[in-house]
Enzyme design. Structure first.
Site, short mmCIF file in Angstrom:
data_model
loop_
_atom_site.label_atom_id
_atom_site.label_comp_id
_atom_site.label_asym_id
_atom_site.label_seq_id
_atom_site.Cartn_x
_atom_site.Cartn_y
_atom_site.Cartn_z
N TYR A 1 -1.44 1.73 8.85
CA TYR A 1 -1.07 2.01 7.46
C TYR A 1 -2.33 2.31 6.63
O TYR A 1 -2.40 3.30 5.90
CB TYR A 1 -0.31 0.82 6.85
CG TYR A 1 -0.29 0.82 5.35
CD1 TYR A 1 0.51 1.72 4.65
CD2 TYR A 1 -1.10 -0.05 4.60
CE1 TYR A 1 0.52 1.74 3.26
CE2 TYR A 1 -1.10 -0.04 3.22
CZ TYR A 1 -0.29 0.86 2.55
OH TYR A 1 -0.30 0.89 1.17
N SER B 1 -5.06 2.43 -1.79
CA SER B 1 -5.00 0.97 -1.65
C SER B 1 -6.40 0.41 -1.41
O SER B 1 -7.25 1.08 -0.79
CB SER B 1 -4.10 0.64 -0.47
OG SER B 1 -4.26 -0.70 -0.09
N LYS C 1 -3.88 5.83 4.58
CA LYS C 1 -4.36 5.94 3.19
C LYS C 1 -5.74 6.61 3.17
O LYS C 1 -6.00 7.49 2.35
CB LYS C 1 -4.43 4.56 2.54
CG LYS C 1 -3.07 3.96 2.22
CD LYS C 1 -2.34 4.76 1.15
CE LYS C 1 -0.96 4.22 0.85
NZ LYS C 1 -0.09 5.15 0.14
P1 NAD Z 1 8.16 1.09 -2.13
O1 NAD Z 1 8.53 1.15 -0.69
O2 NAD Z 1 8.87 0.12 -3.00
O3 NAD Z 1 8.32 2.55 -2.79
C1 NAD Z 1 8.20 3.72 -2.05
C2 NAD Z 1 9.39 4.62 -2.39
O4 NAD Z 1 9.24 5.84 -1.68
C3 NAD Z 1 10.73 4.02 -1.97
O5 NAD Z 1 11.64 4.16 -3.03
C4 NAD Z 1 11.15 4.86 -0.77
O6 NAD Z 1 12.57 4.98 -0.69
C5 NAD Z 1 10.47 6.18 -1.07
N1 NAD Z 1 10.16 6.98 0.09
C6 NAD Z 1 9.47 6.61 1.22
N2 NAD Z 1 9.34 7.67 2.04
C7 NAD Z 1 9.92 8.71 1.44
C8 NAD Z 1 10.09 10.08 1.78
N3 NAD Z 1 9.64 10.57 2.93
N4 NAD Z 1 10.75 10.88 0.94
C9 NAD Z 1 11.22 10.39 -0.25
N5 NAD Z 1 11.08 9.13 -0.63
C10 NAD Z 1 10.44 8.29 0.20
O7 NAD Z 1 6.59 0.86 -2.20
P2 NAD Z 1 5.67 0.48 -3.43
O8 NAD Z 1 5.22 -0.92 -3.25
O9 NAD Z 1 6.28 0.89 -4.69
O10 NAD Z 1 4.40 1.39 -3.10
C11 NAD Z 1 4.28 2.70 -3.61
C12 NAD Z 1 3.04 3.34 -3.06
O11 NAD Z 1 1.91 2.53 -3.37
C13 NAD Z 1 3.04 3.49 -1.54
O12 NAD Z 1 2.40 4.70 -1.21
C14 NAD Z 1 2.20 2.32 -1.08
O13 NAD Z 1 1.58 2.56 0.17
C15 NAD Z 1 1.18 2.23 -2.19
N6 NAD Z 1 0.59 0.90 -2.32
C16 NAD Z 1 1.42 -0.18 -2.48
C17 NAD Z 1 0.86 -1.45 -2.59
C18 NAD Z 1 1.74 -2.67 -2.73
O14 NAD Z 1 1.25 -3.77 -2.59
N7 NAD Z 1 3.03 -2.53 -3.06
C19 NAD Z 1 -0.52 -1.60 -2.56
C20 NAD Z 1 -1.33 -0.48 -2.40
C21 NAD Z 1 -0.75 0.78 -2.29
C1 UD1 Z 2 -1.57 -6.66 1.74
C2 UD1 Z 2 -1.80 -5.65 2.82
C3 UD1 Z 2 -2.77 -4.58 2.31
C4 UD1 Z 2 -2.26 -3.98 1.01
C5 UD1 Z 2 -2.06 -5.10 0.00
C6 UD1 Z 2 -1.57 -4.56 -1.29
C7 UD1 Z 2 -1.53 -7.01 4.84
C8 UD1 Z 2 -2.22 -7.59 6.03
N1 UD1 Z 2 -2.34 -6.32 3.98
O1 UD1 Z 2 -2.80 -7.28 1.45
O2 UD1 Z 2 -2.90 -3.57 3.26
O3 UD1 Z 2 -3.20 -3.07 0.49
O4 UD1 Z 2 -1.12 -6.05 0.57
O5 UD1 Z 2 -0.68 -5.39 -1.91
O6 UD1 Z 2 -0.33 -7.12 4.67
N2 UD1 Z 2 -0.59 -15.18 2.46
C9 UD1 Z 2 -0.18 -16.44 2.86
N3 UD1 Z 2 1.12 -16.59 3.23
C10 UD1 Z 2 2.04 -15.58 3.22
C11 UD1 Z 2 1.60 -14.31 2.81
C12 UD1 Z 2 0.27 -14.14 2.44
O7 UD1 Z 2 -0.96 -17.38 2.87
O8 UD1 Z 2 3.21 -15.79 3.59
C13 UD1 Z 2 -1.98 -15.00 2.00
C14 UD1 Z 2 -2.78 -13.98 2.79
O9 UD1 Z 2 -3.43 -14.58 3.88
C15 UD1 Z 2 -3.75 -13.46 1.71
C16 UD1 Z 2 -2.95 -13.58 0.41
O10 UD1 Z 2 -1.91 -14.52 0.68
O11 UD1 Z 2 -4.86 -14.32 1.62
C17 UD1 Z 2 -2.33 -12.27 -0.02
O12 UD1 Z 2 -1.56 -11.73 1.05
P1 UD1 Z 2 -0.63 -10.43 0.86
O13 UD1 Z 2 0.24 -10.62 -0.33
O14 UD1 Z 2 0.06 -10.18 2.16
O15 UD1 Z 2 -1.65 -9.28 0.49
P2 UD1 Z 2 -2.96 -8.79 1.27
O16 UD1 Z 2 -3.07 -9.42 2.60
O17 UD1 Z 2 -4.12 -8.93 0.33
#
Ligand code: NAD
Ligand code: UD1
Length: 346
Positions: A149, A124, A153
């Protein structure tokens, strides 16, 4: 040879499974549904019309993981599974450190035992902490992270690098995602957060259809043109395709490789509100509140390394991200639970 996708039932994992299947890969999904629903598997079939294997398993369960590697000819792993809520990680740090690190330890032990050396890991932009400038390049300093969190990572990146250096793994591809949003164009899969969303786009989607009354804009006094925070939003399908590109390279080119996965373009919160309103024709009511603790003013990527080395580049713009997010929201007002109403037609 099959690709093991841990967490493949989740938001990013499910979209990646579609792209893998459509690119001709055979996949095995391992998920414990701790943050997803079994219905997603029906939707994957509906979209791709291709078979895949699924194992309901916790990645921290070594016996279950060994059984998966024994049963299938796994050639590479894409590791999504883990806990991902920033706020929850501040409240429950032990749970986050334990869960995320143990999942990766168990997975890697099983990979070592079964001589599977190719791993693509969901990292991330949070590993950069609060970068001084943007766009952010992969060689920018890492940390200090602002929450447990994010620290998990950073720790997992470090652990995976060490495993590659020691020859436990051959190829480690660390993909640092910026802000994934949007949904598959079918409207069949998308982001389905439990309870009230924390992140901007899922929150706006719910406000837009009247499920929540208004959006809180966290601060309009940042040093940005309109005072709100700027982020690099990327369509989840573009992100999914980045995994296919990384997999192709990882199967050929060994070593540890790190890539920013973003568009390289930043949008402010007010620009996102305007884009969503334009895409849907509906107003998004909002109020401006205090800044959210831990938020940075500006974060967007320099994604040029991924283009150069993976041959991958984001294709979709902000309007498409909003249109697709809205299609998912309106077709599935209660996420994957909507199926229970029996109104949903594939
Ligand atoms: P998500 O929660 O939708 O998907 C994660 C999946 O993993 C879920 O289906 C959950 O049931 C499964 N899971 C969790 N723990 C488990 C375990 N111990 N055993 C088996 N299954 C398990 O999340 P996502 O948004 O799809 O994110 C996927 C990955 O990407 C995560 O590692 C997250 O940290 C990373 N990531 C997400 C974002 C974001 O904004 N969504 C940003 C940066 C990184
Ligand atoms: C969040 C996570 C970050 C992760 C990233 C990936 C937090 C603090 N950080 O980042 O660890 O890697 O998602 O997707 O959650 N905002 C509003 N109102 C809201 C929600 C958000 O104004 O109700 C603003 C926030 O201040 C920010 C932007 O929208 O400026 C994006 O926010 P968000 O979607 O939560 O993502 P990040 O904070 O960038």
């Amino acid at each position: 040879m099959k690709i093991l996708v841990t967490g493949g039932a989740g938001f990013i994992g499910s979209h990646t499974c579609v792209e893998l299947l459509n690119s001709g890969y055979e996949i095995v999904i391992a998920d414990n549904f701790s943050n997803s629903k079994p219905e997603v598997l029906n939707r994957l079939t509906a979209i791709t019309r291709k078979p895949f294997d699924f194992c309901e398993a916790d990645i921290r369960d070594r016996v279950a993981m060994d059984a998966i590697f024994d049963r299938f000819d796994i050639g590479a792993v894409i590791h999504f599974a883990g806990l991902k809520s920033v706020g929850e990680s501040v409240e429950k740090p032990l749970e986050y450190y334990s869960h995320n690190l143990n999942a990766t330890f168990t997975l890697c032990e099983s990979m070592e035992k079964h001589r599977v050396g190719c791993l693509i890991f969901s990292s991330s932009a949070t590993v950069y902490g609060s970068p001084d400038t943007a766009p952010v390049r992969e060689d920018f300093p890492l940390g200090p992270t602002t929450n447990p969190y994010g620290e998990t990572k950073l720790m997992q990146e470090r652990i995976l690098r060490d495993l590659e250096s020691a020859g436990v793994l051959d190829s480690v591809y660390l993909l640092r995602y910026f802000n994934p949003i949007g949904a598959h164009e079918s409207g069949l899969i998308g982001e389905d957060p439990n309870g009230i969303p924390n992140n901007l786009l899922p929150y706006i989607s719910k406000v837009s259809v009247g499920k929540l009354p208004y959006l809180s804009v966290y601060g309009n006094d940042y040093p940005t043109p309109d005072g709100s925070g700027i982020r690099d939003y990327i369509h989840v399908v573009d992100l999914a395709r980045a995994h296919v590109a990384a997999l192709r390279c990882a199967l050929k080119k060994k070593g540890t490789h790190v890539y920013n996965i973003g568009t390289g373009r930043g949008y402010s919160v007010f620009e996102i509100i305007a884009a969503y309103e334009k895409a849907t024709g509906r107003k998004v009511p909002y109020v401006v509140t205090d800044r959210r603790p831990g938020d940075v003013a500006v974060s967007y990527s320099d994604p040029s390394l991924a283009e150069k080395e993976l041959g991958w580049k984001a294709e979709y713009g902000i309007e498409r991200m909003c249109v697709d997010a809205d299609r998912w929201q309106t077709k599935n007002p209660d996420g994957y639970e909507t199926i229970k109403d029996k109104f949903f037609q594939y």
